[in-house]
Write an enzyme that holds these catalytic residues in place. Structure first.
Site, PDB file in Angstrom:
ATOM      1  N   CYS A   1     -15.818  79.971  -0.152  1.00 33.26           N
ATOM      2  CA  CYS A   1     -15.756  78.693   0.566  1.00 33.26           C
ATOM      3  C   CYS A   1     -15.771  77.519  -0.415  1.00 33.26           C
ATOM      4  CB  CYS A   1     -16.934  78.565   1.530  1.00 33.26           C
ATOM      5  SG  CYS A   1     -16.780  79.578   3.020  1.00 33.26           S
TER       6      CYS A   1
ATOM      7  N   CYS B   1     -23.637  74.879  20.307  1.00 35.01           N
ATOM      8  CA  CYS B   1     -22.294  75.427  20.101  1.00 35.01           C
ATOM      9  C   CYS B   1     -21.529  75.487  21.422  1.00 35.01           C
ATOM     10  CB  CYS B   1     -22.410  76.830  19.493  1.00 35.01           C
ATOM     11  SG  CYS B   1     -20.825  77.668  19.288  1.00 35.01           S
TER      12      CYS B   1
ATOM     13  N   CYS C   1     -13.854  75.054  14.441  1.00 32.21           N
ATOM     14  CA  CYS C   1     -14.308  75.429  13.094  1.00 32.21           C
ATOM     15  C   CYS C   1     -13.467  76.540  12.496  1.00 32.21           C
ATOM     16  CB  CYS C   1     -15.785  75.817  13.117  1.00 32.21           C
ATOM     17  SG  CYS C   1     -16.179  77.295  14.081  1.00 32.21           S
TER      18      CYS C   1
ATOM     19  N   CYS D   1     -15.125  73.044   8.229  1.00 28.37           N
ATOM     20  CA  CYS D   1     -15.579  73.652   9.477  1.00 28.37           C
ATOM     21  C   CYS D   1     -16.839  72.963   9.998  1.00 28.37           C
ATOM     22  CB  CYS D   1     -15.824  75.146   9.294  1.00 28.37           C
ATOM     23  SG  CYS D   1     -17.050  75.565   8.030  1.00 28.37           S
TER      24      CYS D   1
ATOM     25  N   CYS E   1     -10.092  76.135   8.917  1.00 26.42           N
ATOM     26  CA  CYS E   1     -10.390  76.871   7.686  1.00 26.42           C
ATOM     27  C   CYS E   1      -9.158  76.922   6.785  1.00 26.42           C
ATOM     28  CB  CYS E   1     -10.842  78.293   8.017  1.00 26.42           C
ATOM     29  SG  CYS E   1     -11.181  79.302   6.557  1.00 26.42           S
TER      30      CYS E   1
ATOM     31  N   CYS F   1     -14.517  77.672  21.761  1.00 27.59           N
ATOM     32  CA  CYS F   1     -14.109  76.555  20.906  1.00 27.59           C
ATOM     33  C   CYS F   1     -13.541  77.132  19.616  1.00 27.59           C
ATOM     34  CB  CYS F   1     -15.316  75.673  20.612  1.00 27.59           C
ATOM     35  SG  CYS F   1     -14.986  74.270  19.524  1.00 27.59           S
TER      36      CYS F   1
ATOM     37  N   ASP G   1     -18.829  94.915  19.226  1.00 25.63           N
ATOM     38  CA  ASP G   1     -19.479  93.709  19.723  1.00 25.63           C
ATOM     39  C   ASP G   1     -20.250  93.934  21.023  1.00 25.63           C
ATOM     40  OD1 ASP G   1     -20.132  91.005  19.536  1.00 25.63           O
ATOM     41  OD2 ASP G   1     -18.486  90.394  20.821  1.00 25.63           O
TER      42      ASP G   1
END
Length: 389
Positions: A204, A230, A260, A210, A264, A257, A150
């Site tokens: 999904c 977001c 979402c 979400c 799931c 946050c 990342d």
């Protein structure tokens, strides 16, 4: 000629057997390093990723994350970043929480920190393990490697989906059948030609939990995110004042946050993460806003040492804390906001004006004349919007 062809077939068969064995041992080595899931894909397996990235950037949905534009060409495909890559090894580490991460949202006098950031910085946890696996791979089979967590121009989520770790859900995050929405991702690029895995099928279905729960309506459509709306972007990446129209929606979320992710349905199959270094620190579980508002730079760095929170810096963090204070509805927190009206950081001062005005508008109007000479235009604008200022 038939004999020659048979010899070629035999050599190819042996090579495939050797590579399959190498892959099996690679997966075993990764599991020994604490990774929960491993998959391999080809570097050209995500041809649409670059196209979707360009659409995202063209719409301005990346906000002020200018680094995304600067690295877009390299980010479009692994080969653009490193032409020699032949295989991409994607690894996932489960960080599933041992609690309901949305419960903290009811405690308005406390700050909600995203699950991933409550423990030791995952970059520092994962990268040494990737390097150990990469060294093992070189010792076993040669070739060259590069590792990423990342921090480079790598589109981990599309690559992880292509490698069979899961699929990108409607919230654009990775979803795994085994670990739900709680996976840290790491990548090893190698010049070795390793057997690739099949991509995971999107499961999904008709679920859109979400999308429905997002406090700021940050998803203009399934599988599309507008980072400008977001809360994770606003509280972590965004460098300036949080837009006024977004502040009330943030609630007491002071870093990231989880909404979402937490709703799931695939999470019900996930076990909580068992890695000790990823376990939540007590100071990050449910910190009191009043105490956080007292942090100077040194105290902030000490409190959040070796965590992802530290990377935002004290000023942005205090901005977030003050937004949460303004949303608390607790007049007892007004003095905490008032103390920061004269903070050295314009980010903090502006958020303090807003928070005090929300909790005690009469007090904000009373002290406004003391700050009539505010030098920062954004803070001065906050004062100008204070009733009777």
């Amino acid at each position: 000629m038939a004999g020659a062809d048979a010899g070629v077939d035999l050599r190819q068969s042996r090579l495939l057997t050797d590579l399959t064995s190498l892959k099996t041992r690679l997966v075993e080595t990764a599991h020994a390093q604490g990774f929960d899931i491993v998959g391999i894909t080809r570097p050209d397996a995500t041809p649409l990723a670059g196209v979707r990235l360009q659409q995202f950037l063209a719409e301005g949905a990346h906000g002020d994350m200018a680094w995304m534009e600067a690295t877009a060409e390299r980010r479009a495909s692994p080969q653009a970043l490193w032409p020699q890559v032949r295989s991409v090894i994607m690894l996932g580490l489960n960080y599933g929480p041992d609690h309901d991460p949305l419960e903290i949202l009811k405690a308005r006098e406390r700050g909600a920190i995203s699950v991933y950031a409550k423990g030791e910085d995952y970059h520092e946890v994962i990268k040494p393990r990737l390097k150990d696996i990469a060294r093992w791979l070189i010792a076993e089979a040669g070739g060259d490697v590069k590792v990423f967590v990342d921090t480079a121009a790598v589109m981990e989520k599309p690559l992880a989906a292509a490698a069979g770790l899961g699929w990108q859900g409607k919230h654009t995050n990775m979803v795994s059948r085994q670990f739900g929405s709680w996976l840290f991702l790491g990548a090893i690029f190698t010049t070795l030609e390793l057997p690739a895995d099949e991509p995971e099928r999107d499961s999904c279905g008709t679920c859109h939990a979400c999308l429905d729960i997002c406090p700021t309506a940050a998803f203009p459509a399934p599988y599309r995110l507008d980072a400008r709306r977001c809360i994770s972007y606003l509280t972590i990446e965004h460098k300036g004042p949080i837009p006024r129209e977004m502040r009330a929606m943030i609630g007491n979320r002071i870093y990231g946050c989880d909404d979402c992710l937490a709703v799931c349905p695939w999470n019900k199959f996930a076990q909580e993460g068992r890695n000790a270094k990823l376990a939540a620190r007590e100071v990050a579980r449910a910190p009191k806003l009043e105490e956080l508002a007292r942090l100077d730079d040194a105290a902030f760095r000490k409190m959040f040492a070796k965590t992802a929170v530290k990377r935002t810096g004290r000023d942005r963090f205090i901005r977030n804390v003050l937004i949460a204070i303004g949303n608390s509805g607790d007049a007892a927190l007004a003095p905490a906001a008032e103390r920061l009206l004269s903070d050295a950081s314009p980010l903090a001062r502006g958020a303090a004006v807003w928070a005090l005005t929300r909790l005690d508008p009469a007090r904000a109007a009373a002290v406004a004349p003391q700050y009539a000479g505010e030098p920062d235009p954004a803070v001065a604008e906050e004062w100008a919007l204070t009733p009777n200022a």
